[in-house]
Design a protein around this motif. Structure first.
Motif, mmCIF file in Angstrom:
data_model
loop_
_atom_site.group_PDB
_atom_site.id
_atom_site.type_symbol
_atom_site.label_atom_id
_atom_site.label_comp_id
_atom_site.label_asym_id
_atom_site.label_seq_id
_atom_site.Cartn_x
_atom_site.Cartn_y
_atom_site.Cartn_z
ATOM 1 N N VAL A 1 21.658 38.777 -3.741
ATOM 2 C CA VAL A 1 20.510 39.254 -4.232
ATOM 3 C C VAL A 1 19.211 39.457 -3.071
ATOM 4 O O VAL A 1 18.582 40.667 -3.012
ATOM 5 C CB VAL A 1 20.188 38.672 -5.338
ATOM 6 N N PHE A 2 18.896 38.363 -2.471
ATOM 7 C CA PHE A 2 17.907 38.448 -1.594
ATOM 8 C C PHE A 2 18.319 38.698 -0.179
ATOM 9 O O PHE A 2 17.323 38.771 0.553
ATOM 10 C CB PHE A 2 17.345 36.854 -1.634
ATOM 11 N N THR B 1 0.773 -1.289 -0.044
ATOM 12 C CA THR B 1 0.083 -0.086 -0.194
ATOM 13 C C THR B 1 0.853 1.197 -0.059
ATOM 14 O O THR B 1 0.294 2.408 -0.403
ATOM 15 C CB THR B 1 -0.980 -0.165 1.166
ATOM 16 N N GLU B 2 2.289 1.170 0.080
ATOM 17 C CA GLU B 2 3.084 2.464 0.238
ATOM 18 C C GLU B 2 3.822 2.341 -1.004
ATOM 19 O O GLU B 2 4.593 1.373 -1.334
ATOM 20 C CB GLU B 2 3.495 2.331 1.448
ATOM 21 N N TYR B 3 4.126 3.611 -1.443
ATOM 22 C CA TYR B 3 5.044 3.882 -2.592
ATOM 23 C C TYR B 3 5.922 4.984 -2.233
ATOM 24 O O TYR B 3 5.468 6.028 -1.625
ATOM 25 C CB TYR B 3 4.516 4.128 -3.942
ATOM 26 N N ASN B 4 7.002 5.347 -2.784
ATOM 27 C CA ASN B 4 8.069 6.419 -2.958
ATOM 28 C C ASN B 4 7.808 6.719 -4.321
ATOM 29 O O ASN B 4 8.261 6.214 -5.237
ATOM 30 C CB ASN B 4 9.315 6.017 -2.611
ATOM 31 N N LEU B 5 7.421 8.076 -4.507
ATOM 32 C CA LEU B 5 7.287 8.967 -5.638
ATOM 33 C C LEU B 5 8.829 9.560 -5.947
ATOM 34 O O LEU B 5 9.012 10.384 -4.821
ATOM 35 C CB LEU B 5 6.425 9.752 -5.864
ATOM 36 N N ILE B 6 9.784 9.313 -6.711
ATOM 37 C CA ILE B 6 10.898 9.950 -6.699
ATOM 38 C C ILE B 6 11.043 10.995 -7.931
ATOM 39 O O ILE B 6 10.819 10.441 -9.157
ATOM 40 C CB ILE B 6 12.307 8.693 -6.963
ATOM 41 N N TYR B 7 11.593 11.940 -7.731
ATOM 42 C CA TYR B 7 11.808 13.036 -8.672
ATOM 43 C C TYR B 7 13.319 13.247 -8.580
ATOM 44 O O TYR B 7 13.742 13.561 -7.595
ATOM 45 C CB TYR B 7 11.111 14.527 -8.108
ATOM 46 N N THR B 8 13.711 13.388 -10.015
ATOM 47 C CA THR B 8 15.106 13.481 -10.112
ATOM 48 C C THR B 8 15.380 14.839 -11.067
ATOM 49 O O THR B 8 14.870 14.687 -12.174
ATOM 50 C CB THR B 8 15.860 12.217 -10.745
ATOM 51 N N ALA B 9 16.208 15.521 -10.540
ATOM 52 C CA ALA B 9 16.331 16.775 -11.532
ATOM 53 C C ALA B 9 17.872 16.777 -12.043
ATOM 54 O O ALA B 9 18.817 16.805 -11.019
ATOM 55 C CB ALA B 9 16.166 18.044 -10.485
ATOM 56 N N ASP B 10 18.230 16.959 -13.195
ATOM 57 C CA ASP B 10 19.348 17.064 -13.959
ATOM 58 C C ASP B 10 19.736 18.414 -14.037
ATOM 59 O O ASP B 10 18.861 19.060 -14.913
ATOM 60 C CB ASP B 10 19.561 16.207 -14.890
ATOM 61 N N ILE B 11 20.519 19.062 -13.488
ATOM 62 C CA ILE B 11 20.799 20.644 -13.371
ATOM 63 C C ILE B 11 21.871 20.905 -14.304
ATOM 64 O O ILE B 11 23.298 20.302 -13.984
ATOM 65 C CB ILE B 11 20.902 21.334 -11.843
ATOM 66 N N GLU B 12 21.755 21.704 -15.344
ATOM 67 C CA GLU B 12 23.080 22.288 -16.111
ATOM 68 C C GLU B 12 24.102 22.858 -15.195
ATOM 69 O O GLU B 12 23.650 23.586 -14.088
ATOM 70 C CB GLU B 12 22.490 23.121 -17.109
ATOM 71 N N SER B 13 25.118 22.915 -15.728
ATOM 72 C CA SER B 13 26.367 23.590 -15.273
ATOM 73 C C SER B 13 25.992 24.904 -15.203
ATOM 74 O O SER B 13 25.247 25.688 -15.878
ATOM 75 C CB SER B 13 27.604 23.392 -16.034
ATOM 76 N N HIS B 14 26.478 25.731 -13.861
ATOM 77 C CA HIS B 14 26.219 26.920 -13.581
ATOM 78 C C HIS B 14 25.008 27.359 -13.211
ATOM 79 O O HIS B 14 24.657 28.516 -12.832
ATOM 80 C CB HIS B 14 26.786 27.928 -14.652
ATOM 81 N N ASP C 1 21.085 31.145 -12.598
ATOM 82 C CA ASP C 1 22.339 31.027 -13.047
ATOM 83 C C ASP C 1 23.015 32.571 -12.216
ATOM 84 O O ASP C 1 22.220 33.150 -11.583
ATOM 85 C CB ASP C 1 22.772 30.616 -14.122
ATOM 86 N N ASP C 2 24.182 32.736 -12.556
ATOM 87 C CA ASP C 2 24.732 34.208 -12.101
ATOM 88 C C ASP C 2 23.789 35.382 -12.924
ATOM 89 O O ASP C 2 24.281 36.515 -12.179
ATOM 90 C CB ASP C 2 26.084 34.202 -12.377
ATOM 91 N N LYS C 3 23.202 34.805 -14.136
ATOM 92 C CA LYS C 3 22.891 36.361 -14.559
ATOM 93 C C LYS C 3 21.230 36.252 -14.535
ATOM 94 O O LYS C 3 20.647 37.486 -14.694
ATOM 95 C CB LYS C 3 23.031 36.098 -15.951
#
Length: 795
Positions: A98-99, A38-51, A136-138
């Motif tokens: 910035v923040f 009855t239990e599951y793990n929903l897994i989100y994977t983010a591949d983030i570009e350099s910088h 990113d930085d900009k």
């Protein structure tokens, strides 16, 4: 400041509005991990570009926009509910100019895991929306993305002991007309990890390795890069190691030479561990399409022969509901605790330990200001000695492999058995007095200095450490014996801990008791030549034990250098050598003049002589060759110099080929007994030589059953035409190269078990005739199990 911040956000939104069509710095993949019915793990994977970086879910108000996961169906239906908040992988927290506040974000990759409970059993998928900000930085972008989780089908009734903590995906990115980059991503279950590619020490963990097919269609550009690893000191390897948690990303660039190439095949070789155990090394095969389609834990385009042979491994066993699945009780650790205790008592009689009893007791009784304090200190000292030896066993729990694909990994590993053989021979010659195994003197000197300079409990602990280190040259070989025999047994690290506990307790008791009652010291025998005699006797025992490890390697590789009669003959020679030494006929470097044989020494000589006489029938080809008291130590009876009518235990008629055995069972109209066994399996030999040899059991096996013995540790390679790739239900690929690979996989596929011995009774339609069973030393119980299966077959 408030207006300035609003103006900045407006500018960022404006930049995003003109760039959203072309910028996609974060790519999302999703997967599902089933926790229970009855239990599951929903897994989100983010591949983030350099910088670029992606923000956490947990940010203070007034700053960047946090990542959020929205489940629209929760507000419309009662199909499922969330359990807690989504867990995040390791992040970075820094002050953002910035923040003007601390913000938490991810670089390179991020993993979010949301646990859910299913309320509607008929639900097959779950939709979610990912809302996130990346900067990113900009510039910054604000995006939302819809994803769908497809829930896996309901699991079969049979519970599986198979562990699969790493899920792999791969995806190709086009860099130019001729260059591609393939990203290989491993999603790692909580509390598990696997190691970097650059673990270089021989005695360290197994590094991850990528291999690519030799091809004229492409060339590799550079090495395979990897994402950030965690560096920790692991007690098991006594070194710093680098490993991945939660997620690992590897990237490899290719130059394409053939424009018609559609996909690239690769393999990753890795070992996964958690805090308690390691799985044996696993190979996963990728076949990555160059059109951008992601491969998600599945194998594309395997040949038809492999598909057919994979399916043939599933016997379609039925009848599970007719019998309760046997709960195989774990073996008691009391026996090995007792053996460890006995080893500790033996260690007390060695020249390194025995003389320290009066010295250390004197230290504690003199250092105590009153008798009560002296008593408390002596008890604490004994406890620390015991604790040190228990702690020495804990790192080996990570070596307790439960991988179902490579069974008996330690006991059947040829290299490891040869290493143990060499170490034990070195220990033996050390005991004989030809050289001394010692730890660096600076270690013991430093600890002794700390013990004298640091007061109280810490000082007592360092005194215990001093004892352990100073006595290493004598206790090391005994501990080595305990280590080797425990790690090659079914109990693994738990039995090692039990044995080390017994050893530490036996070593600690005398120091504690003599400190309590100092007058007992007067009753101790004085140090002398008898201590050297004890060491030499231990040396002969070490050589005998070393042969067991060489025999394991010989059995698995079929070298034929240690058949049963040669093994027993060597033990007889060792026993005769020990007798000659005890009688003063041979001497070693540190022996003194031969003295008159005492009563105790004479009794020991008689026991050794009786043991040698007991071994002699083992050299014959008679019914007396079955030395039941030694079952599991010498090679099995069929592994012999004599020509045997059968290669099966006790001369029984058995088959080592599954198809031939099933055909014989149908022809003779007899039930089948599948015997999952191993050449280096001690309990298998005990069952054959102590239980199967009983007249009633032997008769029913020989007359009424077709035995099919499948050796899961047989390293003999299958003919090349019969080798194939097995596709597991989760998409992983196992290369079936050896006979052992084939039978080990067949056992896990059909019976979700990877222990030996393991027995299954079947009729010709592959229907169970009784519950499965394992090591059953009770003869009556095993006979009743066989009779019950035979009666059900006749029905």
């Amino acid at each position: 400041m408030k207006y300035l911040l609003n103006l900045l956000l407006f500018v960022l939104f404006f930049i995003n509005s003109i760039s959203a069509q072309v910028l996609e710095p974060v790519k999302w993949n999703v997967s599902v991990d089933k926790v229970s019915n009855t239990e599951y793990n929903l897994i989100y994977t983010a591949d983030i570009e350099s910088h670029w970086h992606l923000y956490s879910q947990n940010l203070p108000e007034g700053g960047a926009i946090p990542t959020e996961f929205i489940y629209d169906s929760l507000s419309k239906t009662n199909d499922f509910k969330l359990i807690g908040k989504a867990q995040e992988s390791k992040s970075i927290t820094k002050f953002d100019k910035v923040f003007q506040m601390d913000l938490t974000y991810f670089d390179s990759e991020a993993t979010f895991t949301q646990k859910i409970e299913i309320l509607n059993p008929s639900i097959t998928s779950i939709e979610a929306e990912i809302s996130y900000q990346a900067c990113d930085d900009k510039m910054c972008i604000f995006e939302s993305e819809l994803v769908t989780f497809n829930l896996p089908a309901t699991a079969p009734k049979k519970q599986s002991n198979i562990i699969d903590p790493v899920k792999w995906t791969s995806e190709a990115k086009k860099i130019s007309e001729t260059e591609y980059e393939i990203i290989y991503t491993g999603l790692i279950d909580d509390h598990w990890h696997f190691y970097s590619q650059i673990e270089g020490e021989d005695m360290g963990p197994i590094p991850t390795a990528f291999t690519f097919e030799d091809s004229e269609d492409y060339v590799l550009l550079g090495e395979t890069s990897e994402s950030k690893t965690k560096t920790v000191f692991e007690q098991a390897f006594q070194m710093e190691v680098r490993y991945f948690e939660n997620q690992a990303i590897f990237k490899q660039r290719f130059k394409i030479l053939n424009p018609e190439l559609k996909s690239i095949t690769a393999e990753v070789f890795y070992q996964a561990c958690d805090d308690e155990k390691c799985l044996a090394p696993t190979v996963f095969e990728f076949n990555t399409s160059l059109d951008g389609q992601a491969q998600r834990t599945e194998v594309i385009g395997l040949d038809a022969a492999s598909q057919a042979k994979s399916e043939a491994l599933n016997l379609g066993v039925t009848g599970w509901d007719n019998y309760k699945k046997e709960a195989i009780a774990k073996k008691s650790n009391f026996t090995i605790f007792f053996l460890g205790f006995l080893g500790g008592l033996i260690a007390l009689l060695t020249p390194c330990v025995f003389p320290m009893i009066p010295l250390t007791v004197s230290f504690f009784t003199k250092s105590a200001s009153d008798s009560k304090k002296g008593l408390a200190n002596s008890i604490l000292y004994g406890f620390f000695i015991f604790l040190i030896y228990v702690l020495l066993s804990l790192p080996f729990h990570v070596l307790d492999s439960l991988d179902p694909e490579i069974l008996n990994n330690i006991s059947t590993n040829v290299t490891l058995n040869i290493i143990f053989f060499v170490i034990f021979i070195a220990f033996a010659f050390s005991f004989f007095g030809y050289f001394e195994l010692t730890l660096p003197h600076s270690w013991s000197a430093a600890l002794d200095n700390k013990a004298n300079s640091i007061g109280g409990i810490i000082g007592i602990f360092f005194m215990a450490m001093t004892l352990a280190i100073v006595s290493f040259s004598c206790t090391g070989p005994i501990l080595g014996t305990l280590l080797g025999s425990s790690l090659t047994s079914d109990g693994g690290a738990m039995q090692l801990t039990a044995g080390m506990s017994g050893f530490g307790l036996a070593l600690a008791l005398p120091f504690t008791l003599f400190a309590m009652f100092p007058k007992w010291l007067n009753s101790l025998p004085k140090s002398g030549g008898w201590l050297n005699t004890v060491k030499v006797v231990l040396g002969f025992i070490e050589i005998a034990l070393a042969l067991k490890f060489l025999s394991n390697a010989d059995l698995v590789k079929h070298w034929g250098i240690l058949p049963r009669e040669v093994f027993i003959g060597l033990w007889i020679i060792i026993g005769i050598g020990l007798l000659l030494y005890l009688l003063g006929k041979i001497k070693f470097p540190h022996d003194g003049p031969f003295k008159k044989i005492s009563f105790s020494k004479g009794a020991f000589i008689f026991l050794v002589a009786a043991f040698v006489v007991y071994l002699i029938p083992g050299l014959t080809n008679t019914k007396y060759a079955n030395l039941k008291l030694l079952s599991g130590f010498p090679p099995p009876l069929p592994y012999s110099l004599y020509e045997k009518d059968s290669e099966c235990p006790l001369g029984l008629n058995c088959y080592k080929d599954l198809e031939a055995g099933i055909a014989a069972a149908k022809e003779q109209n007899k039930p089948i007994m599948l015997d999952f066994t191993g050449y280096a399996c001690v309990n298998c030999r005990k069952m054959e030589e102590q239980v199967w040899s009983q007249d009633k059991i032997y008769q029913i096996l020989n007359d009424n059953y077709i035995i099919i013995s499948l050796y899961v540790d047989d390293r003999k390679e299958l003919p090349e035409a019969e080798q194939f790739k097995y596709i597991k239900a989760n998409g992983l690929v196992k290369k079936i190269k050896t006979i052992g690979d084939q039978w080990a996989t067949l056992q896990t596929v059909n019976f979700q078990n990877n222990s030996q011995p393991f027995y299954v009774l079947l009729n010709h339609d592959m229907e169970l005739l009784n519950h499965t069973t394992a090591y059953t030393p009770n003869e009556d119980e095993y006979l009743e199990w066989l009779k019950n299966g035979l009666e059900n077959f006749k029905k």
